[in-house]
Structure formats: C-alpha cells, structure tokens
Design an enzyme around this catalytic site. Structure first.
Site, PDB file in Angstrom:
ATOM      1  N   ASN A   1       0.841  -1.191   0.000  1.00 32.15           N
ATOM      2  CA  ASN A   1       0.000   0.000   0.000  1.00 32.15           C
ATOM      3  C   ASN A   1       0.879   1.244   0.000  1.00 32.15           C
ATOM      4  O   ASN A   1       1.913   1.285   0.668  1.00 32.15           O
ATOM      5  CB  ASN A   1      -0.912   0.012   1.234  1.00 32.15           C
ATOM      6  CG  ASN A   1      -1.967  -1.072   1.180  1.00 32.15           C
ATOM      7  OD1 ASN A   1      -2.570  -1.305   0.140  1.00 32.15           O
ATOM      8  ND2 ASN A   1      -2.185  -1.755   2.301  1.00 32.15           N
TER       9      ASN A   1
ATOM     10  N   HIS B   1       6.415  -1.651   3.467  1.00 30.93           N
ATOM     11  CA  HIS B   1       6.315  -3.074   3.795  1.00 30.93           C
ATOM     12  C   HIS B   1       5.539  -3.809   2.724  1.00 30.93           C
ATOM     13  O   HIS B   1       4.661  -3.240   2.082  1.00 30.93           O
ATOM     14  CB  HIS B   1       5.645  -3.290   5.165  1.00 30.93           C
ATOM     15  CG  HIS B   1       4.369  -2.523   5.346  1.00 30.93           C
ATOM     16  ND1 HIS B   1       4.367  -1.176   5.653  1.00 30.93           N
ATOM     17  CD2 HIS B   1       3.073  -2.890   5.248  1.00 30.93           C
ATOM     18  CE1 HIS B   1       3.118  -0.758   5.760  1.00 30.93           C
ATOM     19  NE2 HIS B   1       2.305  -1.775   5.504  1.00 30.93           N
TER      20      HIS B   1
ATOM     21  N   HIS C   1       2.931  -6.922   2.383  1.00 24.67           N
ATOM     22  CA  HIS C   1       2.065  -7.886   3.064  1.00 24.67           C
ATOM     23  C   HIS C   1       2.169  -9.209   2.301  1.00 24.67           C
ATOM     24  O   HIS C   1       1.967  -9.248   1.083  1.00 24.67           O
ATOM     25  CB  HIS C   1       0.602  -7.461   3.008  1.00 24.67           C
ATOM     26  CG  HIS C   1       0.277  -6.194   3.741  1.00 24.67           C
ATOM     27  ND1 HIS C   1      -0.360  -6.179   4.958  1.00 24.67           N
ATOM     28  CD2 HIS C   1       0.477  -4.894   3.410  1.00 24.67           C
ATOM     29  CE1 HIS C   1      -0.543  -4.915   5.344  1.00 24.67           C
ATOM     30  NE2 HIS C   1      -0.057  -4.118   4.426  1.00 24.67           N
TER      31      HIS C   1
HETATM   32  P1  5GP Z   1      -0.682  -0.782   5.823  1.00 26.48           P
HETATM   33  O1  5GP Z   1      -2.139  -0.448   5.951  1.00 26.48           O
HETATM   34  O2  5GP Z   1       0.197   0.355   6.264  1.00 26.48           O
HETATM   35  O3  5GP Z   1      -0.312  -1.346   4.471  1.00 26.48           O
HETATM   36  O4  5GP Z   1      -0.442  -1.987   6.810  1.00 26.48           O
HETATM   37  C1  5GP Z   1      -0.026  -1.823   8.115  1.00 26.48           C
HETATM   38  C2  5GP Z   1      -0.193  -3.158   8.809  1.00 26.48           C
HETATM   39  O5  5GP Z   1       0.553  -3.126   9.998  1.00 26.48           O
HETATM   40  C3  5GP Z   1      -1.641  -3.487   9.195  1.00 26.48           C
HETATM   41  O6  5GP Z   1      -2.028  -4.701   8.581  1.00 26.48           O
HETATM   42  C4  5GP Z   1      -1.589  -3.567  10.710  1.00 26.48           C
HETATM   43  O7  5GP Z   1      -2.419  -4.593  11.236  1.00 26.48           O
HETATM   44  C5  5GP Z   1      -0.126  -3.842  10.990  1.00 26.48           C
HETATM   45  N1  5GP Z   1       0.365  -3.321  12.254  1.00 26.48           N
HETATM   46  C6  5GP Z   1       0.171  -2.072  12.761  1.00 26.48           C
HETATM   47  N2  5GP Z   1       0.788  -1.936  13.941  1.00 26.48           N
HETATM   48  C7  5GP Z   1       1.410  -3.121  14.175  1.00 26.48           C
HETATM   49  C8  5GP Z   1       2.221  -3.589  15.266  1.00 26.48           C
HETATM   50  O8  5GP Z   1       2.510  -2.903  16.240  1.00 26.48           O
HETATM   51  N3  5GP Z   1       2.678  -4.879  15.179  1.00 26.48           N
HETATM   52  C9  5GP Z   1       2.395  -5.674  14.106  1.00 26.48           C
HETATM   53  N4  5GP Z   1       2.904  -6.910  14.120  1.00 26.48           N
HETATM   54  N5  5GP Z   1       1.640  -5.256  13.072  1.00 26.48           N
HETATM   55  C10 5GP Z   1       1.145  -3.998  13.110  1.00 26.48           C
END
Ligand code: 5GP
Length: 116
Positions: free
Chosen positions: A86, A99, A101
């Site tokens: 994303n 990152h 996923h």
């Molecule tokens: P994004 O929406 O930025 O692509 O994804 C961020 C991801 O990070 C989300 O799926 C969320 O659940 C995960 N996430 C957010 N904070 C933490 C955390 O403190 N630890 C872990 N393991 N995952 C996190």
C-alpha cells in the site's frame, strides 16, 4: 519520529519475528487478514514507495526473495498467495515504513472490491 516498525526491527517493541537479516525483517501482522499474514520490511526506514530510489533496488529485490522463502516456510507456496504494497491515503497505508504484506492460507478472493 520512528514508526512502530523501526522499533520492532530494533528489538525495542514486541513482535512475532519470523525472519531477520541485515537488510530486512519479517513479522506476523498484529491484525491478520488471512491464516498467514506476514509483513516484510526493509531495515532501512523508507516511508513508502514514493520515497524509493535506485539505491534501494537491491533491498527491494531482496524483499521479494524473502517473500518467496517465507511462502515456502509457511507451506502456502503451492496453493498461492498475494503480495500487497500500500502507498498513501487512497491505498489505506497505515504505517509509513514501507512493507510487503504476504497473505495466504485461504482463497483470497478478488484483488479489489468490485464497484459494479
Ligand atoms: P498498511 O495499511 O500500512 O499497508 O499496513 C499496516 C499493517 O501493519 C496493518 O495490517 C496492521 O495490522 C499492521 N500493524 C500495525 N501496527 C502493528 C504492530 O505494532 N505490530 C504488528 N505486528 N503489526 C502492526
């Protein structure tokens, strides 16, 4: 200020780390959207794809190699899996530390919600 992911990489915040080397760290998502949901993160702080430069090409390629290895380790490589990156508001990026996923372990459905 460093993101939560920088603190996880540094060992200053807890996470279920499944892989780490000098370039990338991978850990299980805290809010998994599939039986396997792993985040693959460069150790270097790159906020999003918008900030990627040619100097990052090696680490970005390495992230895909690690994704492949983790898919095999998690035994989802035969049935298939999805990699998502994303970038920015419209994609719903929550954490501004680049990152990938890695999602799998069930049929994941269409890539995007259909609009019709
Ligand atoms: P994004 O929406 O930025 O692509 O994804 C961020 C991801 O990070 C989300 O799926 C969320 O659940 C995960 N996430 C957010 N904070 C933490 C955390 O403190 N630890 C872990 N393991 N995952 C996190």
């Amino acid at each position: 200020m460093s993101s939560i992911f920088a603190r996880i990489i540094a060992g200053e915040a807890p996470a279920d780390i499944v892989y780490q080397d000098d370039r990338v760290t991978a850990f299980r998502d805290i809010n998994p959207q599939a039986p396997v949901h792993i985040l693959i993160v460069p150790n270097k702080e790159i906020p999003s794809v918008n900030e990627v430069t040619e100097a990052d090409e090696a680490v970005l390629g390495h992230m895909l190699v690690v994704a492949k290895q983790l898919a095999q380790q998690e035994d989802i490589h035969k049935n298939g899996y999805r990699l998502i990156v994303n970038c920015g508001d419209h994609a719903g990026q929550e954490v501004y530390h680049l990152h990938i996923h890695l999602l799998g372990g069930r049929a994941l459905g269409p890539m995007l919600q259909r609009r019709d």
